[in-house]
Write a protein that holds these residues in place. Structure first.
Motif, PDB file in Angstrom:
ATOM      1  N   LEU A  50       0.824  -1.203   0.000  1.00 17.74           N
ATOM      2  CA  LEU A  50       0.000   0.000   0.000  1.00 17.74           C
ATOM      3  C   LEU A  50       0.861   1.257   0.000  1.00 17.74           C
ATOM      4  CD1 LEU A  50      -2.637  -1.023   2.710  1.00 17.74           C
ATOM      5  CD2 LEU A  50      -2.590  -1.598   0.268  1.00 17.74           C
ATOM      6  N   ASP A  51       0.533   2.178  -0.872  1.00 18.50           N
ATOM      7  CA  ASP A  51       1.203   3.474  -0.958  1.00 18.50           C
ATOM      8  C   ASP A  51       0.304   4.507  -0.287  1.00 18.50           C
ATOM      9  OD1 ASP A  51       1.964   6.088  -1.914  1.00 18.50           O
ATOM     10  OD2 ASP A  51       3.143   5.104  -3.479  1.00 18.50           O
ATOM     11  N   ALA A  52       0.761   5.045   0.855  1.00 17.14           N
ATOM     12  CA  ALA A  52      -0.078   5.939   1.654  1.00 17.14           C
ATOM     13  C   ALA A  52       0.039   7.407   1.253  1.00 17.14           C
ATOM     14  CB  ALA A  52       0.277   5.782   3.136  1.00 17.14           C
ATOM     15  N   GLU A  56      -1.118  11.869  -6.868  1.00 18.43           N
ATOM     16  CA  GLU A  56      -0.117  12.498  -7.731  1.00 18.43           C
ATOM     17  C   GLU A  56       1.281  11.930  -7.455  1.00 18.43           C
ATOM     18  OE1 GLU A  56       1.846  16.909  -8.615  1.00 18.43           O
ATOM     19  OE2 GLU A  56       0.078  16.723  -7.324  1.00 18.43           O
ATOM     20  N   GLU A  57       1.590  11.750  -6.173  1.00 14.88           N
ATOM     21  CA  GLU A  57       2.887  11.176  -5.797  1.00 14.88           C
ATOM     22  C   GLU A  57       3.002   9.743  -6.300  1.00 14.88           C
ATOM     23  OE1 GLU A  57       4.214  12.269  -1.575  1.00 14.88           O
ATOM     24  OE2 GLU A  57       2.056  12.611  -1.504  1.00 14.88           O
ATOM     25  N   PHE A  58       1.914   8.993  -6.144  1.00 14.17           N
ATOM     26  CA  PHE A  58       1.890   7.597  -6.570  1.00 14.17           C
ATOM     27  C   PHE A  58       2.153   7.484  -8.064  1.00 14.17           C
ATOM     28  CE2 PHE A  58      -0.471   3.959  -8.271  1.00 14.17           C
ATOM     29  CZ  PHE A  58       0.048   2.914  -7.514  1.00 14.17           C
ATOM     30  N   THR A  59       1.529   8.352  -8.846  1.00 16.78           N
ATOM     31  CA  THR A  59       1.692   8.319 -10.299  1.00 16.78           C
ATOM     32  C   THR A  59       3.150   8.537 -10.701  1.00 16.78           C
ATOM     33  OG1 THR A  59      -0.565   9.109 -10.654  1.00 16.78           O
ATOM     34  CG2 THR A  59       0.983   9.390 -12.477  1.00 16.78           C
ATOM     35  N   GLN A  60       3.833   9.423 -10.009  1.00 16.71           N
ATOM     36  CA  GLN A  60       5.214   9.741 -10.348  1.00 16.71           C
ATOM     37  C   GLN A  60       6.165   8.580 -10.082  1.00 16.71           C
ATOM     38  OE1 GLN A  60       5.985  13.287  -8.117  1.00 16.71           O
ATOM     39  NE2 GLN A  60       4.885  14.608  -9.543  1.00 16.71           N
ATOM     40  N   ASN A  61       6.066   8.002  -8.888  1.00 14.87           N
ATOM     41  CA  ASN A  61       6.955   6.894  -8.501  1.00 14.87           C
ATOM     42  C   ASN A  61       6.248   5.990  -7.498  1.00 14.87           C
ATOM     43  OD1 ASN A  61       9.711   7.831  -9.651  1.00 14.87           O
ATOM     44  ND2 ASN A  61       9.081   9.609  -8.445  1.00 14.87           N
ATOM     45  N   LEU A  63       6.235   1.590  -5.848  1.00 18.24           N
ATOM     46  CA  LEU A  63       6.772   0.235  -5.877  1.00 18.24           C
ATOM     47  C   LEU A  63       5.927  -0.638  -6.798  1.00 18.24           C
ATOM     48  CD1 LEU A  63       8.192   1.354  -3.308  1.00 18.24           C
ATOM     49  CD2 LEU A  63       7.940  -0.929  -2.306  1.00 18.24           C
ATOM     50  N   GLU A  64       6.575  -1.571  -7.440  1.00 21.12           N
ATOM     51  CA  GLU A  64       5.852  -2.503  -8.306  1.00 21.12           C
ATOM     52  C   GLU A  64       4.854  -3.302  -7.476  1.00 21.12           C
ATOM     53  OE1 GLU A  64       6.718  -6.072 -11.567  1.00 21.12           O
ATOM     54  OE2 GLU A  64       8.361  -5.219 -10.386  1.00 21.12           O
ATOM     55  N   GLY A  65       3.632  -3.387  -7.983  1.00 27.09           N
ATOM     56  CA  GLY A  65       2.595  -4.145  -7.289  1.00 27.09           C
ATOM     57  C   GLY A  65       1.849  -3.351  -6.240  1.00 27.09           C
ATOM     58  N   ALA A  66       2.251  -2.106  -6.007  1.00 26.93           N
ATOM     59  CA  ALA A  66       1.600  -1.290  -4.974  1.00 26.93           C
ATOM     60  C   ALA A  66       0.282  -0.720  -5.480  1.00 26.93           C
ATOM     61  CB  ALA A  66       2.521  -0.155  -4.538  1.00 26.93           C
ATOM     62  N   VAL A  67      -0.626  -0.446  -4.552  1.00 28.28           N
ATOM     63  CA  VAL A  67      -1.867   0.253  -4.863  1.00 28.28           C
ATOM     64  C   VAL A  67      -1.909   1.518  -4.018  1.00 28.28           C
ATOM     65  CG1 VAL A  67      -3.146  -1.815  -5.505  1.00 28.28           C
ATOM     66  CG2 VAL A  67      -3.162  -1.063  -3.130  1.00 28.28           C
ATOM     67  N   ASN A  68      -2.468   2.572  -4.592  1.00 25.90           N
ATOM     68  CA  ASN A  68      -2.571   3.830  -3.851  1.00 25.90           C
ATOM     69  C   ASN A  68      -3.639   3.711  -2.776  1.00 25.90           C
ATOM     70  OD1 ASN A  68      -3.448   7.264  -4.514  1.00 25.90           O
ATOM     71  ND2 ASN A  68      -1.768   6.500  -3.301  1.00 25.90           N
ATOM     72  N   ASN A  87      -5.925 -11.454   6.545  1.00 29.96           N
ATOM     73  CA  ASN A  87      -5.039 -12.542   6.958  1.00 29.96           C
ATOM     74  C   ASN A  87      -3.745 -12.604   6.152  1.00 29.96           C
ATOM     75  OD1 ASN A  87      -6.796 -13.701   9.026  1.00 29.96           O
ATOM     76  ND2 ASN A  87      -8.131 -14.261   7.310  1.00 29.96           N
ATOM     77  N   LYS A  88      -3.639 -11.754   5.130  1.00 32.87           N
ATOM     78  CA  LYS A  88      -2.418 -11.724   4.330  1.00 32.87           C
ATOM     79  C   LYS A  88      -1.559 -10.530   4.747  1.00 32.87           C
ATOM     80  CE  LYS A  88      -4.204 -14.102   0.226  1.00 32.87           C
ATOM     81  NZ  LYS A  88      -4.433 -14.004  -1.234  1.00 32.87           N
ATOM     82  N   PRO A  89      -0.233 -10.645   4.597  1.00 34.63           N
ATOM     83  CA  PRO A  89       0.649  -9.563   5.040  1.00 34.63           C
ATOM     84  C   PRO A  89       0.453  -8.265   4.244  1.00 34.63           C
ATOM     85  CG  PRO A  89       1.882 -11.210   3.803  1.00 34.63           C
ATOM     86  CD  PRO A  89       0.521 -11.792   4.053  1.00 34.63           C
ATOM     87  N   VAL A  90       0.519  -7.153   4.982  1.00 29.97           N
ATOM     88  CA  VAL A  90       0.375  -5.829   4.389  1.00 29.97           C
ATOM     89  C   VAL A  90       1.681  -5.058   4.590  1.00 29.97           C
ATOM     90  CG1 VAL A  90      -0.857  -3.635   4.486  1.00 29.97           C
ATOM     91  CG2 VAL A  90      -2.108  -5.779   4.823  1.00 29.97           C
ATOM     92  N   PHE A  91       2.147  -4.408   3.523  1.00 30.75           N
ATOM     93  CA  PHE A  91       3.359  -3.591   3.580  1.00 30.75           C
ATOM     94  C   PHE A  91       2.985  -2.172   3.164  1.00 30.75           C
ATOM     95  CE2 PHE A  91       4.473  -7.952   2.722  1.00 30.75           C
ATOM     96  CZ  PHE A  91       5.546  -8.205   3.583  1.00 30.75           C
ATOM     97  N   ILE A  92       3.339  -1.193   3.984  1.00 29.83           N
ATOM     98  CA  ILE A  92       2.907   0.182   3.752  1.00 29.83           C
ATOM     99  C   ILE A  92       4.103   1.121   3.689  1.00 29.83           C
ATOM    100  CG2 ILE A  92       1.392   2.035   4.530  1.00 29.83           C
ATOM    101  CD1 ILE A  92      -0.057   0.029   6.265  1.00 29.83           C
ATOM    102  N   TYR A  93       4.053   2.076   2.769  1.00 29.52           N
ATOM    103  CA  TYR A  93       5.110   3.075   2.718  1.00 29.52           C
ATOM    104  C   TYR A  93       4.537   4.453   2.392  1.00 29.52           C
ATOM    105  CZ  TYR A  93       4.834   2.781  -2.413  1.00 29.52           C
ATOM    106  OH  TYR A  93       4.400   2.813  -3.709  1.00 29.52           O
ATOM    107  N   SER A  94       5.289   5.486   2.790  1.00 28.44           N
ATOM    108  CA  SER A  94       5.034   6.870   2.388  1.00 28.44           C
ATOM    109  C   SER A  94       6.413   7.477   2.115  1.00 28.44           C
ATOM    110  CB  SER A  94       4.264   7.637   3.478  1.00 28.44           C
ATOM    111  OG  SER A  94       4.874   7.498   4.742  1.00 28.44           O
ATOM    112  N   ILE A  95       6.574   8.784   2.168  1.00 33.23           N
ATOM    113  CA  ILE A  95       7.898   9.361   1.916  1.00 33.23           C
ATOM    114  C   ILE A  95       8.889   8.885   2.960  1.00 33.23           C
ATOM    115  CG2 ILE A  95       9.242  11.496   1.941  1.00 33.23           C
ATOM    116  CD1 ILE A  95       6.974  12.897   0.574  1.00 33.23           C
TER     117      ILE A  95
END
Length: 240
Positions: A50-52, A56-61, A63-68, A87-95
């Motif tokens: 997950l891209d938090a 606009e930021e998501f569109t620019q750059n 991770l592969e497979g990420a959703v906004n 029940n599945k692992p979640v990985f989250i990033y921001s700046i």
């Protein structure tokens, strides 16, 4: 007096109850970057990335497979999280880790079993040269960057992003120094995510990052927040 004592006991009990809740509230996993990479690889196709950040930021750059996953309300959180598997692992990033940590806490509180914040966020990911899906160019070459440092003045380079809260907080300080010390200081601002190759080559793994050069040599570097007084002290030490 008796009523005051009872009231005091009630307040203390409520405080202890709230403290206990805070200590027992689910928290996102905190891993080293190496541990994170291993966990992401082990999750394979089960990884929910997950891209938090803003769309606009998501569109620019991103991770592969990420959703906004930009959340603006409780209702939006419930709507978007319903599309995920708790029940599945979640990985989250921001700046960095600000917005991602908030989202991670919300998901944990909503029953998600395994939530991990990307250590250092997208800043570190790009700074370490990890791949991203991008719609922006490579930006400045290192040769062009080094050429821009040539000056008889000290050169202060500010690596940041217009989306980075810490960078925006630092902007007035940098602008003030640029105006006040124009005779002895050259200031260069670099939008990090529009210069990914340069960020990788220089090892800039966090925003904001300030680098001070004298005769093309690094004399000081600082990642994260910094006061105007601290920067002025460093500059003064280089102009003696």
């Amino acid at each position: 007096m008796k009523n005051f004592k009872v009231c005091g006991f009630v307040l203390i009990a409520l405080f202890l109850q709230n403290l206990s809740f805070a200590q027992n509230s689910p928290k996102p996993d905190l891993l080293t970057f190496e541990q994170f990479e291993a966990k992401l690889a082990a999750a394979g196709k089960n990884a929910q990335i997950l891209d938090a950040r803003l769309p606009e930021e998501f569109t620019q750059n991103h991770l592969e497979g990420a959703v906004n996953f930009n959340i603006i309300s409780k209702e939006e959180l419930e709507k978007q999280s319903a599309r995920l598997d708790k029940n599945k692992p979640v990985f989250i990033y921001s700046i960095g880790s600000g917005r991602s940590s908030i989202l991670a806490k919300d998901l944990k509180n909503n029953g998600f079993k395994d939530v991990t914040v990307v250590p250092g966020g997208l800043s570190k990911w790009i700074g370490l040269g990890k791949p991203v899906i991008s719609t922006v160019g490579k930006g400045l070459s290192k040769e062009d960057y080094l050429a821009s440092l040539k000056s008889d003045k000290l050169v202060l380079v500010d690596f940041g992003s217009r989306y980075c809260p810490g960078c925006k907080k630092l902007d007035p300080t940098i602008d003030s120094l640029k105006n006040e010390q124009a005779g002895s200081l050259k200031v260069i601002k670099i939008e990090a995510y529009e210069n990914k190759d340069l960020v990788k080559q220089l090892g800039v793994v966090g925003l904001p990052t300030l680098i001070l050069y004298r005769n093309n040599e690094v004399v000081w570097e600082k990642k994260g927040g910094v006061s105007k007084a601290e920067i002025e002290k460093v500059i003064a030490g280089q102009t003696l």
